[in-house]
Design a protein around this motif. Structure first.
Motif, PDB file in Angstrom:
ATOM      1  N   TYR A 112       0.832  -1.204   0.000  1.00  0.00           N
ATOM      2  CA  TYR A 112       0.000   0.000   0.000  1.00  0.00           C
ATOM      3  C   TYR A 112       0.868   1.257   0.000  1.00  0.00           C
ATOM      4  CZ  TYR A 112      -2.223   3.990   2.187  1.00  0.00           C
ATOM      5  OH  TYR A 112      -2.613   5.261   2.490  1.00  0.00           O
ATOM      6  N   ALA A 113       1.896   1.292   0.839  1.00  0.00           N
ATOM      7  CA  ALA A 113       2.742   2.489   0.960  1.00  0.00           C
ATOM      8  C   ALA A 113       3.468   2.773  -0.356  1.00  0.00           C
ATOM      9  CB  ALA A 113       3.734   2.318   2.104  1.00  0.00           C
ATOM     10  N   VAL A 114       3.918   1.732  -1.047  1.00  0.00           N
ATOM     11  CA  VAL A 114       4.611   1.935  -2.322  1.00  0.00           C
ATOM     12  C   VAL A 114       3.644   2.487  -3.364  1.00  0.00           C
ATOM     13  CG1 VAL A 114       5.708   0.692  -4.247  1.00  0.00           C
ATOM     14  CG2 VAL A 114       6.428   0.245  -1.898  1.00  0.00           C
ATOM     15  N   ILE A 115       2.438   1.912  -3.441  1.00  0.00           N
ATOM     16  CA  ILE A 115       1.454   2.390  -4.416  1.00  0.00           C
ATOM     17  C   ILE A 115       1.036   3.825  -4.087  1.00  0.00           C
ATOM     18  CG2 ILE A 115      -0.901   2.056  -5.278  1.00  0.00           C
ATOM     19  CD1 ILE A 115      -0.404  -0.975  -4.943  1.00  0.00           C
ATOM     20  N   GLY A 121       3.931  10.854  -5.532  1.00  0.00           N
ATOM     21  CA  GLY A 121       5.056  11.380  -6.295  1.00  0.00           C
ATOM     22  C   GLY A 121       4.650  11.826  -7.685  1.00  0.00           C
ATOM     23  N   LEU A 122       3.790  11.042  -8.344  1.00  0.00           N
ATOM     24  CA  LEU A 122       3.305  11.405  -9.671  1.00  0.00           C
ATOM     25  C   LEU A 122       2.498  12.694  -9.604  1.00  0.00           C
ATOM     26  CD1 LEU A 122       3.030  10.554 -12.661  1.00  0.00           C
ATOM     27  CD2 LEU A 122       0.931   9.360 -12.000  1.00  0.00           C
ATOM     28  N   PHE A 123       1.640  12.817  -8.619  1.00  0.00           N
ATOM     29  CA  PHE A 123       0.841  14.026  -8.445  1.00  0.00           C
ATOM     30  C   PHE A 123       1.744  15.242  -8.230  1.00  0.00           C
ATOM     31  CE2 PHE A 123      -1.347  16.970  -5.542  1.00  0.00           C
ATOM     32  CZ  PHE A 123      -2.401  17.349  -6.365  1.00  0.00           C
ATOM     33  N   LEU A 126       3.534  16.107 -11.524  1.00  0.00           N
ATOM     34  CA  LEU A 126       2.669  16.776 -12.493  1.00  0.00           C
ATOM     35  C   LEU A 126       2.369  18.208 -12.077  1.00  0.00           C
ATOM     36  CD1 LEU A 126       0.201  13.897 -13.391  1.00  0.00           C
ATOM     37  CD2 LEU A 126       2.095  14.805 -14.768  1.00  0.00           C
ATOM     38  N   ARG A 127       2.153  18.443 -10.808  1.00  0.00           N
ATOM     39  CA  ARG A 127       1.913  19.811 -10.332  1.00  0.00           C
ATOM     40  C   ARG A 127       3.169  20.658 -10.504  1.00  0.00           C
ATOM     41  NH1 ARG A 127      -0.332  20.783  -4.785  1.00  0.00           N
ATOM     42  NH2 ARG A 127      -0.699  22.823  -5.644  1.00  0.00           N
ATOM     43  N   TRP A 128       4.351  20.078 -10.267  1.00  0.00           N
ATOM     44  CA  TRP A 128       5.601  20.809 -10.417  1.00  0.00           C
ATOM     45  C   TRP A 128       5.824  21.146 -11.886  1.00  0.00           C
ATOM     46  CZ3 TRP A 128      10.289  19.524 -12.886  1.00  0.00           C
ATOM     47  CH2 TRP A 128      11.328  20.399 -12.620  1.00  0.00           C
ATOM     48  N   GLY A 129       5.490  20.226 -12.778  1.00  0.00           N
ATOM     49  CA  GLY A 129       5.653  20.457 -14.215  1.00  0.00           C
ATOM     50  C   GLY A 129       4.779  21.591 -14.700  1.00  0.00           C
ATOM     51  N   LYS A 130       3.564  21.704 -14.199  1.00  0.00           N
ATOM     52  CA  LYS A 130       2.667  22.791 -14.597  1.00  0.00           C
ATOM     53  C   LYS A 130       3.211  24.133 -14.151  1.00  0.00           C
ATOM     54  CE  LYS A 130      -1.689  20.305 -14.703  1.00  0.00           C
ATOM     55  NZ  LYS A 130      -3.003  20.153 -14.080  1.00  0.00           N
ATOM     56  N   ARG A 131       3.782  24.177 -12.994  1.00  0.00           N
ATOM     57  CA  ARG A 131       4.305  25.450 -12.468  1.00  0.00           C
ATOM     58  C   ARG A 131       5.527  25.916 -13.235  1.00  0.00           C
ATOM     59  NH1 ARG A 131       3.845  24.441  -6.009  1.00  0.00           N
ATOM     60  NH2 ARG A 131       1.591  24.491  -5.925  1.00  0.00           N
ATOM     61  N   SER A 132       6.425  24.983 -13.599  1.00  0.00           N
ATOM     62  CA  SER A 132       7.672  25.394 -14.236  1.00  0.00           C
ATOM     63  C   SER A 132       7.464  25.778 -15.697  1.00  0.00           C
ATOM     64  CB  SER A 132       8.709  24.275 -14.134  1.00  0.00           C
ATOM     65  OG  SER A 132       8.263  23.151 -14.876  1.00  0.00           O
ATOM     66  N   THR A 133       6.430  25.234 -16.385  1.00  0.00           N
ATOM     67  CA  THR A 133       6.231  25.568 -17.793  1.00  0.00           C
ATOM     68  C   THR A 133       5.471  26.865 -17.993  1.00  0.00           C
ATOM     69  OG1 THR A 133       4.213  24.244 -17.833  1.00  0.00           O
ATOM     70  CG2 THR A 133       6.267  23.154 -18.517  1.00  0.00           C
ATOM     71  N   SER A 134       4.806  27.343 -16.993  1.00  0.00           N
ATOM     72  CA  SER A 134       4.058  28.583 -17.164  1.00  0.00           C
ATOM     73  C   SER A 134       5.005  29.775 -17.076  1.00  0.00           C
ATOM     74  CB  SER A 134       2.959  28.703 -16.109  1.00  0.00           C
ATOM     75  OG  SER A 134       3.543  28.863 -14.840  1.00  0.00           O
ATOM     76  N   ASN A 135       4.737  30.747 -17.944  1.00  0.00           N
ATOM     77  CA  ASN A 135       5.577  31.948 -17.972  1.00  0.00           C
ATOM     78  C   ASN A 135       4.865  33.118 -17.322  1.00  0.00           C
ATOM     79  OD1 ASN A 135       7.614  30.631 -19.344  1.00  0.00           O
ATOM     80  ND2 ASN A 135       6.666  31.017 -21.336  1.00  0.00           N
ATOM     81  N   ARG A 136       3.984  32.835 -16.443  1.00  0.00           N
ATOM     82  CA  ARG A 136       3.240  33.898 -15.787  1.00  0.00           C
ATOM     83  C   ARG A 136       4.117  34.649 -14.797  1.00  0.00           C
ATOM     84  NH1 ARG A 136      -1.998  30.542 -13.954  1.00  0.00           N
ATOM     85  NH2 ARG A 136      -2.482  29.668 -15.971  1.00  0.00           N
ATOM     86  N   LYS A 137       3.839  35.929 -14.751  1.00  0.00           N
ATOM     87  CA  LYS A 137       4.525  36.720 -13.739  1.00  0.00           C
ATOM     88  C   LYS A 137       3.730  36.620 -12.454  1.00  0.00           C
ATOM     89  CE  LYS A 137       6.331  40.009 -17.054  1.00  0.00           C
ATOM     90  NZ  LYS A 137       6.315  41.389 -17.516  1.00  0.00           N
TER      91      LYS A 137
END
Length: 178
Positions: A112-115, A121-123, A126-137
């Motif tokens: 259970y802990a691994v799953i 980690g995936l969540f 994905l959240r980190w990827g959205k933040r780094s690709t945006s060029n918003r000020k």
């Protein structure tokens, strides 16, 4: 398992005799259990209190506390099954059976802990990827306009306030902000 219970009961008998000679008063089993279980319970409470306070500082504190609680319940449950097998003679009362049952719980919890960790980690990824690709000020904090405090007491309007002044009609939403 029977040997372990025999050893534990022998140890308790020795503690019982030592406490009676130490206190110097003959105590019944009920009185002895009252004091011994009460003292052991309070020592356990204080130790667990400190442990839980430390665990609260960790990231997954709820999961850790739930695991500890579930593990304690599983220990009680496993030994209750083994004692029931001895009483009803529906199986062999063995310590190895109890250990195997507890290992089952630990292995299932690790799966259970691994799953759950993979999904977490995936969540996060994905959240980190959205933040780094945006060029918003970064947004600037807007200053809130202070509004006059209204009285909770109703006051009759004065004659001067009843007169309505003619104003130009509002054409744009930006006019409202002025």
């Amino acid at each position: 398992m029977r040997e372990m219970i025999s050893l534990l009961s022998e140890a308790m008998n020795r503690i019982h005799d030592a406490m009676q000679s130490w206190v110097g008063v003959a105590m019944s089993d009920k009185e002895l259990h009252f004091f011994v279980v009460g003292m052991i319970g309070m020592l356990t409470f204080f130790a667990l209190f400190v442990l839980v306070k430390i665990i609260q500082q960790l990231k997954f504190s709820t999961t850790i506390i739930a695991f500890i609680f579930a593990f304690i319940l599983m220990v009680v449950f496993v030994f209750a099954i083994e004692i029931q097998q001895a009483v009803t003679q529906s199986g062999n009362m063995e310590f190895a059976d109890a250990v195997a049952g507890l290992w089952g719980f630990i292995v299932f919890f690790i799966v259970y802990a691994v799953i759950a960790g993979a999904f977490y980690g995936l969540f996060k990824f994905l959240r980190w990827g959205k933040r780094s690709t945006s060029n918003r000020k970064p947004k600037k904090a807007r200053k809130k306009k202070s509004r006059p405090v209204q009285s909770a007491v109703y006051e009759e309007p004065k004659d001067e306030e009843l007169k309505v002044e003619e104003q130009e009609p509002i054409k744009y939403r930006s006019d409202l902000r002025k």
